[in-house]
Enzyme design. Structure first.
Site, PDB file in Angstrom:
ATOM      1  N   LYS A  78     -15.715  24.651  -0.689  1.00  0.00           N
ATOM      2  CA  LYS A  78     -16.066  25.377  -1.915  1.00  0.00           C
ATOM      3  C   LYS A  78     -17.530  25.125  -2.265  1.00  0.00           C
ATOM      4  CE  LYS A  78     -14.374  26.140  -6.668  1.00  0.00           C
ATOM      5  NZ  LYS A  78     -13.370  25.764  -7.701  1.00  0.00           N
ATOM      6  N   SER A 153     -10.726  29.508  -9.756  1.00  0.00           N
ATOM      7  CA  SER A 153     -12.056  29.821  -9.284  1.00  0.00           C
ATOM      8  C   SER A 153     -12.263  29.605  -7.785  1.00  0.00           C
ATOM      9  CB  SER A 153     -13.098  28.976 -10.034  1.00  0.00           C
ATOM     10  OG  SER A 153     -12.911  27.600  -9.758  1.00  0.00           O
ATOM     11  N   SER A 177      -7.665  25.823 -10.589  1.00  0.00           N
ATOM     12  CA  SER A 177      -8.469  26.554  -9.599  1.00  0.00           C
ATOM     13  C   SER A 177      -8.133  26.327  -8.140  1.00  0.00           C
ATOM     14  CB  SER A 177      -9.951  26.272  -9.820  1.00  0.00           C
ATOM     15  OG  SER A 177     -10.395  27.027 -10.916  1.00  0.00           O
TER      16      SER A 177
HETATM   17  N1  GLN Z   1      -9.560  29.242 -14.754  1.00  0.00           N
HETATM   18  C1  GLN Z   1      -9.795  27.985 -15.419  1.00  0.00           C
HETATM   19  C2  GLN Z   1     -11.084  28.047 -16.190  1.00  0.00           C
HETATM   20  O1  GLN Z   1     -11.751  29.051 -16.140  1.00  0.00           O
HETATM   21  C3  GLN Z   1      -9.803  26.857 -14.439  1.00  0.00           C
HETATM   22  C4  GLN Z   1     -11.063  26.713 -13.695  1.00  0.00           C
HETATM   23  C5  GLN Z   1     -11.048  25.597 -12.707  1.00  0.00           C
HETATM   24  O2  GLN Z   1     -10.010  24.961 -12.470  1.00  0.00           O
HETATM   25  N2  GLN Z   1     -12.199  25.326 -12.133  1.00  0.00           N
HETATM   26  O3  GLN Z   1     -11.431  27.112 -16.862  1.00  0.00           O
END
Ligand code: GLN
Length: 482
Positions: A78, A153, A177
């Site tokens: 990532k 994400s 995510s």
């Molecule tokens: N979708 C969640 C957020 O926008 C989680 C993001 C993540 O785990 N990096 O905060």
């Protein structure tokens, strides 16, 4: 050779028996990437030394040297995990041009274990989002249906594995995510217990939640990668010394007598009935093997989303303060320092990131701190206590991973709240710092469904045991988009 559905376990066999070399294997994956990535946008950059890395493993193996447990296994990384010499930007414009000055601890451990680092995968802008659409590099598509989002994400990591561009990838999970994109792409994704995996070299989002975790085809593969990256690291004071674990050796899938809790607050109206049906069918599978099913309650679950969206932006607003246009990445000049800061940050951060910085700065400011931030921390404690209590009575908690399957690109982009609701089932595990894993459990409208297993702190082995049992009696994890 069709590498698209190979697991790490398959790859290890092929390499160890000499049926294939690491170099030719890497070549096959690079060909797939070349053919598919322009459309999918799962990888935003491929390392220029992939073949060289693989050749080095072949040379070592030929000389009879130890190549490591992941010797020759390609992996996607990532775009928020530092690799020395790679541009690493969190897919945020503000970090454009930022070169990793050192290897994250997980990267060092992967290198030591012989993994082939293939390239950086796409993600939401600064890891904020649930669809990989806010990336500075454009959206990633879901390989199951290219009109749909892959989740986020870590959507690039999930799409890359689902499309067979790599057998495994690393993601990071602050609110879901790793698990949510794994679910939307039909894969296995693990968020480890907070402290199990070092955060050193992970670009910080919300430091009390962030964990790095694997996205793979199978539970066994995820367990193997975890065994490589986990463990105490003097460079991350929140990482912990682990007892001797056997997670790399998943020999025991006997789940007879294990207690599974179904929280009533998670099986509510609003979740897709097809998802509920698939998850309940999986519960029957566990029952057949002798697991006990109990209805449980997590009474503060309904406050989880609200607490997360206070605490997470507060921590993020503080973490992102260092991105000032002077020290890293993007720079937009001004007449004076203040103008430079505000121009750089105004141009370099996308709208979602700016929204969260404002929310976080607000809730941390004098006069509002007690009303919002402190209150949210208190709610976090109550949620943690709910899990501690429930996990005294049961070994694992089972829920859907996501209330819906993958949705259409663009569908939720103008509605932040709808996007936040995509994480309703995943964020509690981050608030409570417990481990949680998503595994595929069915399809609806040709799109994958995932179920989530949540365990006691450092109870990953329980999750793996349950998940590996489930994958031994079902084949959802073997399906692939083509
Ligand atoms: N979708 C969640 C957020 O926008 C989680 C993001 C993540 O785990 N990096 O905060």
């Amino acid at each position: 050779m069709d590498v698209s559905t190979l697991t790490i376990k398959d790859i290890k066999k092929l390499l160890e028996s000499g049926e294939i070399t690491a170099e030719s294997l890497a070549g096959f994956y690079l060909e797939r990437i070349k053919a598919q990535n322009t459309d999918l946008n799962a990888f935003i950059e491929i390392a220029d030394d992939v073949i060289a890395q693989a050749k080095a493993i072949d040379v070592k193996r030929a000389a009879g040297e130890d190549v490591g447990v992941l010797g020759g296994v390609p992996i996607g990384i990532k775009n928020n995990i530092l690799v020395q010499g790679w541009e690493v930007t969190s897919s945020a414009q503000i970090l454009e041009g930022h070169i990793g000055a050192y290897d994250a601890t997980v990267i060092q451990r992967l290198k030591d274990a012989g993994a082939i680092l293939v390239g950086r995968t796409n993600m939401d802008d600064a890891a904020m989002g649930s669809s990989t659409e806010t990336s500075h590099y454009g959206p990633t598509k879901n390989p199951w249906d290219k009109t749909k989002v892959p989740g986020g994400s870590s959507g690039g990591s999930a799409a890359a594995v689902a499309a067979g561009l790599v057998p495994v990838a690393l993601g990071s999970d602050t609110g879901g995510s790793v698990r949510q994109p794994a679910s939307l792409c039909g894969l296995t994704g693990l968020k480890p217990t907070y402290g199990r995996v070092s955060r050193y070299g992970l670009i910080a989002m919300a430091s009390s939640f962030d964990q790095i975790g694997p996205i793979a085809h199978t539970v066994e593969d995820a367990a193997l990668v975890l065994s490589v990256i986990e463990g105490k690291d003097p460079k991350d004071g929140t990482s912990v010394e682990l007892p001797n674990t056997t997670i790399a050796e998943l020999v025991d899938t006997d789940i007879k007598g294990m207690k599974i809790g179904l929280p009533k607050e998670y099986f509510i109206d609003g979740i897709d009935p097809e998802i509920k049906k698939s998850v309940m069918e999986a519960v029957e599978e566990f029952k057949k093997a002798g697991a006990e099913i109990h209805e449980i309650s997590l009474p503060h679950a309904e406050y989880a989303l609200a607490a997360y969206y206070i605490i997470m932006p507060a921590e993020a607003s503080s973490n992102l303060g260092r991105m000032d246009g002077l020290r890293f990445g993007y720079h937009s000049g001004g007449e004076n320092l203040l103008e430079t800061y505000s121009r750089t940050r105004g141009e370099g951060f996308g709208p979602e990131v700016q929204r969260r910085i404002m929310l976080g700065s607000y809730t941390l400011s004098a006069g509002y701190y007690d009303a919002y931030y402190r209150k949210a921390l208190q709610v976090r404690t109550l949620i943690k206590q709910d899990f501690d209590e429930a996990l005294k009575a049961v070994d694992v908690i089972l829920t859907p991973t996501s209330p819906t399957v993958a949705w259409s690109l663009g569908e939720k982009m103008d509605d932040p709240l709808a996007m936040y609701l995509a994480d309703i089932f995943t964020i509690s595990a981050n608030l409570a710092t417990v481990p949680a894993m998503s595994i595929p459990c069915g399809f609806t409208k040709d799109l994958p469904i995932g179920l989530q297993l949540i365990g006691r702190p450092f109870g990953e082995y329980d999750l793996f045991k349950m998940g590996a049992y489930y994958q031994s009696v079902t084949d959802w994890h073997e399906k692939s988009p083509e």
